[in-house]
Design an enzyme around this catalytic site. Structure first.
Site, PDB file in Angstrom:
ATOM      1  N   ARG A 116       6.506  -8.102 -10.023  1.00 16.72           N
ATOM      2  CA  ARG A 116       6.009  -7.139  -9.016  1.00 16.72           C
ATOM      3  C   ARG A 116       5.887  -5.727  -9.608  1.00 16.72           C
ATOM      4  NH1 ARG A 116       5.535 -11.477  -7.381  1.00 16.72           N
ATOM      5  NH2 ARG A 116       6.103 -12.340  -5.352  1.00 16.72           N
ATOM      6  N   SER A 121       6.696  -9.657   2.191  1.00 23.35           N
ATOM      7  CA  SER A 121       8.091  -9.422   1.780  1.00 23.35           C
ATOM      8  C   SER A 121       8.358  -7.921   1.768  1.00 23.35           C
ATOM      9  CB  SER A 121       8.330  -9.952   0.370  1.00 23.35           C
ATOM     10  OG  SER A 121       8.038 -11.312   0.345  1.00 23.35           O
ATOM     11  N   GLU A 177       9.377  -3.482  -1.366  1.00 27.64           N
ATOM     12  CA  GLU A 177       8.234  -3.921  -2.179  1.00 27.64           C
ATOM     13  C   GLU A 177       6.977  -3.102  -1.861  1.00 27.64           C
ATOM     14  OE1 GLU A 177       7.600  -8.261  -2.822  1.00 27.64           O
ATOM     15  OE2 GLU A 177       5.516  -7.775  -2.337  1.00 27.64           O
TER      16      GLU A 177
HETATM   17  C1  LIG Z   1       1.691 -11.547   5.020  1.00 33.03           C
HETATM   18  C2  LIG Z   1       1.744 -11.011   3.603  1.00 33.03           C
HETATM   19  C3  LIG Z   1       2.062 -11.874   2.566  1.00 33.03           C
HETATM   20  C4  LIG Z   1       2.123 -11.397   1.246  1.00 33.03           C
HETATM   21  N1  LIG Z   1       2.430 -12.278   0.256  1.00 33.03           N
HETATM   22  C5  LIG Z   1       2.497 -11.841  -1.025  1.00 33.03           C
HETATM   23  C6  LIG Z   1       2.830 -12.747  -2.082  1.00 33.03           C
HETATM   24  O1  LIG Z   1       3.046 -13.937  -1.859  1.00 33.03           O
HETATM   25  N2  LIG Z   1       2.894 -12.264  -3.341  1.00 33.03           N
HETATM   26  C7  LIG Z   1       2.623 -10.955  -3.624  1.00 33.03           C
HETATM   27  O2  LIG Z   1       2.693 -10.581  -4.810  1.00 33.03           O
HETATM   28  N3  LIG Z   1       2.305 -10.069  -2.653  1.00 33.03           N
HETATM   29  C8  LIG Z   1       2.228 -10.481  -1.362  1.00 33.03           C
HETATM   30  N4  LIG Z   1       1.926  -9.589  -0.364  1.00 33.03           N
HETATM   31  C9  LIG Z   1       1.684  -8.170  -0.701  1.00 33.03           C
HETATM   32  C10 LIG Z   1       0.174  -7.784  -0.836  1.00 33.03           C
HETATM   33  O3  LIG Z   1      -0.638  -8.737  -0.220  1.00 33.03           O
HETATM   34  C11 LIG Z   1      -0.250  -7.627  -2.286  1.00 33.03           C
HETATM   35  O4  LIG Z   1       0.543  -6.662  -2.926  1.00 33.03           O
HETATM   36  C12 LIG Z   1      -1.718  -7.206  -2.420  1.00 33.03           C
HETATM   37  O5  LIG Z   1      -2.123  -7.220  -3.764  1.00 33.03           O
HETATM   38  C13 LIG Z   1      -2.000  -5.827  -1.832  1.00 33.03           C
HETATM   39  O6  LIG Z   1      -3.394  -5.675  -1.781  1.00 33.03           O
HETATM   40  P1  LIG Z   1      -4.062  -4.565  -0.890  1.00 33.03           P
HETATM   41  O7  LIG Z   1      -5.532  -4.547  -1.212  1.00 33.03           O
HETATM   42  O8  LIG Z   1      -3.725  -4.767   0.533  1.00 33.03           O
HETATM   43  O9  LIG Z   1      -3.374  -3.265  -1.476  1.00 33.03           O
HETATM   44  P2  LIG Z   1      -2.886  -1.950  -0.694  1.00 33.03           P
HETATM   45  O10 LIG Z   1      -1.729  -2.323   0.175  1.00 33.03           O
HETATM   46  O11 LIG Z   1      -4.027  -1.266  -0.048  1.00 33.03           O
HETATM   47  O12 LIG Z   1      -2.363  -1.074  -1.922  1.00 33.03           O
HETATM   48  C14 LIG Z   1      -1.204  -1.432  -2.634  1.00 33.03           C
HETATM   49  C15 LIG Z   1      -1.002  -0.427  -3.786  1.00 33.03           C
HETATM   50  O13 LIG Z   1      -2.052  -0.584  -4.726  1.00 33.03           O
HETATM   51  C16 LIG Z   1      -2.773   0.637  -4.895  1.00 33.03           C
HETATM   52  N5  LIG Z   1      -4.186   0.252  -5.032  1.00 33.03           N
HETATM   53  C17 LIG Z   1      -4.904  -0.522  -4.193  1.00 33.03           C
HETATM   54  N6  LIG Z   1      -6.149  -0.698  -4.679  1.00 33.03           N
HETATM   55  C18 LIG Z   1      -6.210  -0.001  -5.838  1.00 33.03           C
HETATM   56  C19 LIG Z   1      -7.240   0.234  -6.810  1.00 33.03           C
HETATM   57  N7  LIG Z   1      -8.458  -0.295  -6.681  1.00 33.03           N
HETATM   58  N8  LIG Z   1      -6.948   1.029  -7.867  1.00 33.03           N
HETATM   59  C20 LIG Z   1      -5.713   1.583  -8.022  1.00 33.03           C
HETATM   60  N9  LIG Z   1      -4.711   1.392  -7.148  1.00 33.03           N
HETATM   61  C21 LIG Z   1      -4.958   0.618  -6.069  1.00 33.03           C
HETATM   62  C22 LIG Z   1      -2.495   1.453  -3.637  1.00 33.03           C
HETATM   63  O14 LIG Z   1      -2.626   2.847  -3.888  1.00 33.03           O
HETATM   64  C23 LIG Z   1      -1.069   1.035  -3.343  1.00 33.03           C
HETATM   65  O15 LIG Z   1      -0.169   1.761  -4.166  1.00 33.03           O
HETATM   66  C24 LIG Z   1       1.847 -10.033   0.966  1.00 33.03           C
HETATM   67  C25 LIG Z   1       1.524  -9.161   2.028  1.00 33.03           C
HETATM   68  C26 LIG Z   1       1.469  -9.647   3.332  1.00 33.03           C
HETATM   69  C27 LIG Z   1       1.097  -8.701   4.441  1.00 33.03           C
END
Ligand SMILES: Cc1cc2nc3c(=O)[nH]c(=O)nc-3n(C[C@H](O)[C@H](O)[C@H](O)COP(=O)(O)OP(=O)(O)OC[C@H]3O[C@@H](n4cnc5c(N)ncnc54)[C@H](O)[C@@H]3O)c2cc1C
Length: 340
Positions: A170, A240, A336
């Protein structure tokens, strides 16, 4: 004004409360969703010229948003993906705005192996390297070859190899030395036509039987996840809420002597990974609510929100859990999701 003709539309006072899966109320002073690399660079140049701070937001599934985000919120919407076959493998180029789960299902349906275990992880591809998304024994790092980034200060476009991204559990360079420095615009993933299922987690192997297709594995993962995790579209959550803590052997051994049933996973460097959900459950938090926030009744790792709370209340709620786990086990939990 020099930028105005080519800029992607900028929304002012954009309401982001529906753009984060925890549904925390948030207003962005300015927000834009660039669809091309040049639009990303133009928006960054504009933000520099106007001295706007920049926040990058993907699908909002791993962030804790403040009530107001000053400056510009950049929501990369580069949604193209294309592949180049090389023998049994495919180099897959994916824009940062592509929905991760849709990419998994589309590639699995085409018989490509590599990311099927990562089905149903919410969010967009641009965020996937930030925390090196992982599930069911697979991490993005297993297939990532390179990441295209735009430097926020200079607008320079650069490619980083997977090694340069310094991926960990992570974790990545985007949470370290490059935090707040770059916008990720494209990934290159290496997928394979050769069967290479990873079925060692839970009852995945039993569900898919012998010789599964990548699509069968992805669908089994979706079924397991749907049974275990609340759907953020129905019950606001950020997956998480705490990372599984990795502690020294010196801390783990006495804990194991006292709690023989404690789940633990020895790491190659001698440290031990513990299950945050188990620790939280042992402290009596599973199913407990306080105001607008609660710990999910089936999943002690998931904090849920009824939609009426604030980030301040959430911080207090999370801090109370951290304090209880620290007092009982001497282990410090870390959230996280990213506090933006
Ligand atoms: C129900 C649920 C289940 C999940 N299960 C998992 C799992 O099994 N495993 C896991 O690893 N994660 C899991 N996650 C966490 C999440 O889905 C991941 O971390 C995902 O990659 C976040 O993507 P996002 O586009 O929503 O990012 P955001 O939440 O919008 O951003 C996350 C971070 O990344 C940065 N960011 C986003 N896009 C960019 C970009 N293009 N360039 C630079 N920085 C950027 C943001 O500034 C922020 O710091 C889960 C979340 C939920 C709600």
């Amino acid at each position: 004004m020099a930028h105005a003709l080519t800029l992607a539309a900028i929304e002012h006072r954009a309401d982001l409360s529906r753009a984060n899966t925890l549904r925390l109320p948030c207003i962005a002073e300015h927000a834009a969703a660039p669809t091309t690399l040049s639009e990303v660079r133009e928006l960054l140049a504009l933000a520099r010229a106007r001295r706007w701070p920049v926040t990058v937001l993907g699908g909002g599934s791993n962030v804790l948003l403040p009530p107001v985000l000053e400056g510009l919120v950049l929501r990369p919407a580069l949604c193209q993906w294309w592949g180049r076959c090389e023998g049994d493998t495919l180099a897959l180029h994916v824009g940062a705005g592509v929905n991760w789960h849709q990419l998994v299902m589309a590639t699995a349906a085409r018989g490509l192996w590599g990311i099927e275990n990562l089905a149903l992880i919410p969010g967009e591809c641009g965020a996937a390297p930030v925390q090196n998304i992982g599930a069911y024994g697979v991490e993005l790092g297993d297939v990532l070859e390179a990441v295209q980034v735009v430097d926020r200060a200079s607008g320079r476009v650069q490619w980083l190899s997977a090694r340069e991204c310094m991926l960990g559990y992570r974790d990545s360079i985007f949470k370290g030395a490059l935090e707040g420095q770059v916008v990720i615009t494209q990934l290159v993933l290496r997928l394979s036509r050769r069967a290479r299922p990873v079925l060692s987690y839970g009852d995945l192997a039993a569900r898919v039987g012998a010789n599964p297709t990548p699509l069968a594995v992805a669908e089994a993962v979706c079924a397991i996840r749907r049974a275990k995790l609340p759907d953020p579209a129905v019950l606001a959550n950020a997956g998480s809420f705490f990372k599984n803590p990795i502690v020294s052997a010196g801390l783990a051994q006495p804990l194991l002597a006292r709690h023989a049933q404690m789940p633990h996973f020895p790491q190659p460097d001698g440290r031990v990974k513990l299950a945050a959900g188990w620790l939280i459950d042992q402290c009596g938090w599973k199913g407990r609510r306080d105001g607008a926030f609660g710990v999910h009744a089936q999943q002690a790792l998931v904090v849920v929100h009824d939609g009426q709370g604030s980030r301040e209340e959430l911080m207090r709620f999370a801090n109370a859990i951290v304090a209880d786990v620290k007092a009982r086990f001497g282990v410090t939990l870390e959230p996280e999701p990213r506090w933006l």
